[in-house]
Design an enzyme around this catalytic site. Structure first.
Site, PDB file in Angstrom:
ATOM      1  N   LYS A 199       0.791  -1.225   0.148  1.00  0.00           N
ATOM      2  CA  LYS A 199       0.005  -0.105  -0.074  1.00  0.00           C
ATOM      3  C   LYS A 199       0.699   1.256  -0.075  1.00  0.00           C
ATOM      4  O   LYS A 199       0.574   2.282   0.541  1.00  0.00           O
ATOM      5  CB  LYS A 199      -1.193  -0.043   1.243  1.00  0.00           C
ATOM      6  CG  LYS A 199      -1.864  -1.225   0.964  1.00  0.00           C
ATOM      7  CD  LYS A 199      -2.655  -1.224   2.319  1.00  0.00           C
ATOM      8  CE  LYS A 199      -2.304  -1.897   3.578  1.00  0.00           C
ATOM      9  NZ  LYS A 199      -3.385  -2.100   4.852  1.00  0.00           N
TER      10      LYS A 199
ATOM     11  N   ASP B 259      -5.953  -5.853  10.653  1.00  0.00           N
ATOM     12  CA  ASP B 259      -7.350  -5.032  10.738  1.00  0.00           C
ATOM     13  C   ASP B 259      -8.418  -6.081  10.470  1.00  0.00           C
ATOM     14  O   ASP B 259      -9.754  -5.875  10.808  1.00  0.00           O
ATOM     15  CB  ASP B 259      -7.271  -3.738   9.696  1.00  0.00           C
ATOM     16  CG  ASP B 259      -6.808  -4.179   8.321  1.00  0.00           C
ATOM     17  OD1 ASP B 259      -6.573  -5.495   7.961  1.00  0.00           O
ATOM     18  OD2 ASP B 259      -6.723  -3.254   7.445  1.00  0.00           O
TER      19      ASP B 259
HETATM   20 MG    MG Z   1      -8.839   0.724   7.915  1.00  0.00          MG
END
Ligand code: MG
Ligand code: ADP
Length: 463
Positions: A174, A209
């Site tokens: 990312k 996450d």
């Molecule tokens: Mg997030």
């Protein structure tokens, strides 16, 4: 007929001016490239299930299938106040999570933006920034620090987790690229930074996450078996039987189950089943991690706008769009944001006036004709629909792997793409129906808002 239309697009020709290429020809050629038919969806899904199984068998396969060291789902009765830190990719949040014990949660949070210099510099710079943010948060919220406060650290990058509070970074994704973090324990890095700043906070749980989203939703819905992220990146976690994880060497697990972080963004890095096209390839070649995160690059917020931009740039070069007139903005990588696509797809004015605004004011295209706006809107629709359908393939594969197609389960999804992109959920549902038939109704997809932050609190409570 079809091939004629396609060749109109494919010839980099001077003979055609943009007026000569009919709008419907342009659109059907793009559909040919971006639409994923049901049969292809099913093939991808089948391969996905095989890859999930392979990743559980031993290390070194495309899907890392990382045991999270979280082996108990919450009962909803857990109580207490915990700090949580959520480093997702775009947003970075520090939160105080209050578990009220009756499946209810209260959340106080502060968002920070990670400066670019911290994303790609030395590790210490990034972790000092995180520690400073924690300090700012506890000071502003007058959180007492006599004793060490337990903190759940949501760190959404592939780590080799060896305990609930230990994990070594495998690779950045990312857009992050701090070279000296690789193979280091990110919990130790954060604890050291907190100590350097004299912050009396101690990391007790390292959380992905996806695992956080699953756990946070399971706090009020025990039927939750899958957590998915559709944000800057994409990934999923699910509840697996320990007996189905041949590579697990961590000893007996009381509950008999373990939450697995799939790291599904890497699915099909070999590029054998995904219809990775020339636009995807161009975007990939120019990215910080070419050849990696193939599935993620076709699905998540960081990349969707960039794929649309690649298509637009090519059509402008071929003088099919905007009369061949470009702008420095549209030529700049990542300048076309995924949020613009949301806005364009939400534009229901007859002349696509908001689309015109986006193109003129944000991207400096001098005169986007109504025909051009319609084509741009269609490009957004095609790229986003493909993303939603591929996300559904991932969900169907995981539910199939868990053997929960008939019994059903809840799938909690967090992330701005799922939350804000118009029709994303419905497009997923359509594809799930193509994949699972009537069993699609058993898969209950819900928004698990703030799950990645709250889940870190829930896991800190369990740890
Ligand atoms: Mg997030
Ligand atoms: P993170 O992945 O950092 O946890 P988010 O879940 O908020 O954060 O996802 C951020 C990503 O979502 C960005 O890459 C951005 O492109 C995308 N995004 C932000 N707003 C929107 C929107 N309105 N519609 C679609 N995508 C969006």
């Amino acid at each position: 007929m079809y091939s004629e239309m396609k060749s109109a697009l494919q010839k980099p020709t001077r003979k055609y001016t943009y007026r000569e290429v009919d709008e419907s020809e342009v659109v059907s050629a793009l559909e040919d490239i971006f639409v994923i038919r049901p049969q292809t969806l099913r093939n991808i899904c089948k391969h996905f299930v095989d890859e999930l199984t392979l990743g559980l068998k031993e290390d070194g396969h495309t899907l890392k299938m990382i045991p999270s060291y979280v082996s108990h789902r919450p009962t909803g009765k857990e109580t207490g106040s915990y700090l949580a830190l959520d480093l997702g990719g775009t947003n970075f949040r520090v939160c105080e999570v209050y578990l009220e014990g009756d499946s209810k949660v209260r959340l106080t949070q502060k968002k920070f933006t990670i400066p670019d210099y911290a994303k790609c510099g030395q590790s210490d710079v990034l972790f000092d920034f995180l520690a400073d943010s924690v300090l700012t948060f506890i000071t502003e919220n007058h959180i007492p620090t006599e004793s060490d406060i337990p903190l759940g650290f949501t760190f959404s990058f592939p780590v080799n987790q060896t305990a609930i509070d230990k994990g070594y970074l495998m690779v950045w994704t990312k857009g992050f690229d701090c070279k000296d973090t690789i193979n280091k324990d990110v919990v130790a890095l954060l604890n050291e930074a907190l100590a350097r700043k004299n912050v009396k906070v101690h990391v007790t749980a390292l959380v992905n996450d996806t695992v956080g989203t699953l756990m946070s939703h399971a706090y009020n819905d025990p039927g939750t078996f899958v957590g998915v992220i559709l944000g800057t990146g994409t990934n999923a976690a699910y509840v697996e039987k320990v007996s189905a994880i041949p590579k697990w060497k961590g000893g007996p697990v009381e509950s008999g189950e373990m939450i697995i972080n799939c790291e599904w963004g890497a699915f099909d890095n070999e590029r054998v089943v995904l219809p990775f096209n020339k636009y995807d390839q161009k975007m990939d070649e120019e990215s910080t991690n070419p050849g990696e995160q193939t599935f993620e690059k076709m699905i998540s917020g960081m990349y969707l706008g960039e794929i649309v931009r690649q298509v637009i740039v090519e059509l402008v070069q071929r003088r099919i769009l905007f009369g061949g007139v470009s702008s420095p903005e549209i030529e700049t990588p990542y300048k076309f944001e995924t949020a613009y696509m949301s806005r364009i797809e939400r534009d229901h004015t007859s002349d696509l006036l908001d689309t015109k605004m986006v193109l003129q004011e944000l991207l400096n295209i001098p005169y986007p004709a109504p025909r051009d706006r319609r084509i741009v809107r269609r490009i957004c629709e095609l790229v986003a629909t493909r993303a939603a359908r591929l996300s559904a393939v991932g969900v169907a594969a995981v539910v199939t792997k868990m053997e929960r197609v008939e019994d059903g389960c809840t799938v909690a999804i967090d992330g701005s793409v799922y939350e804000h992109y118009p029709h994303f959920g419905n497009r997923m549902k359509d594809a799930l129906h193509e994949l699972l038939g009537m069993f699609e109704e058993n898969v209950n997809i819900v928004l698990g808002k703030d799950g990645s932050s709250v889940g870190a609190g829930v896991i800190a409570a369990l740890a």
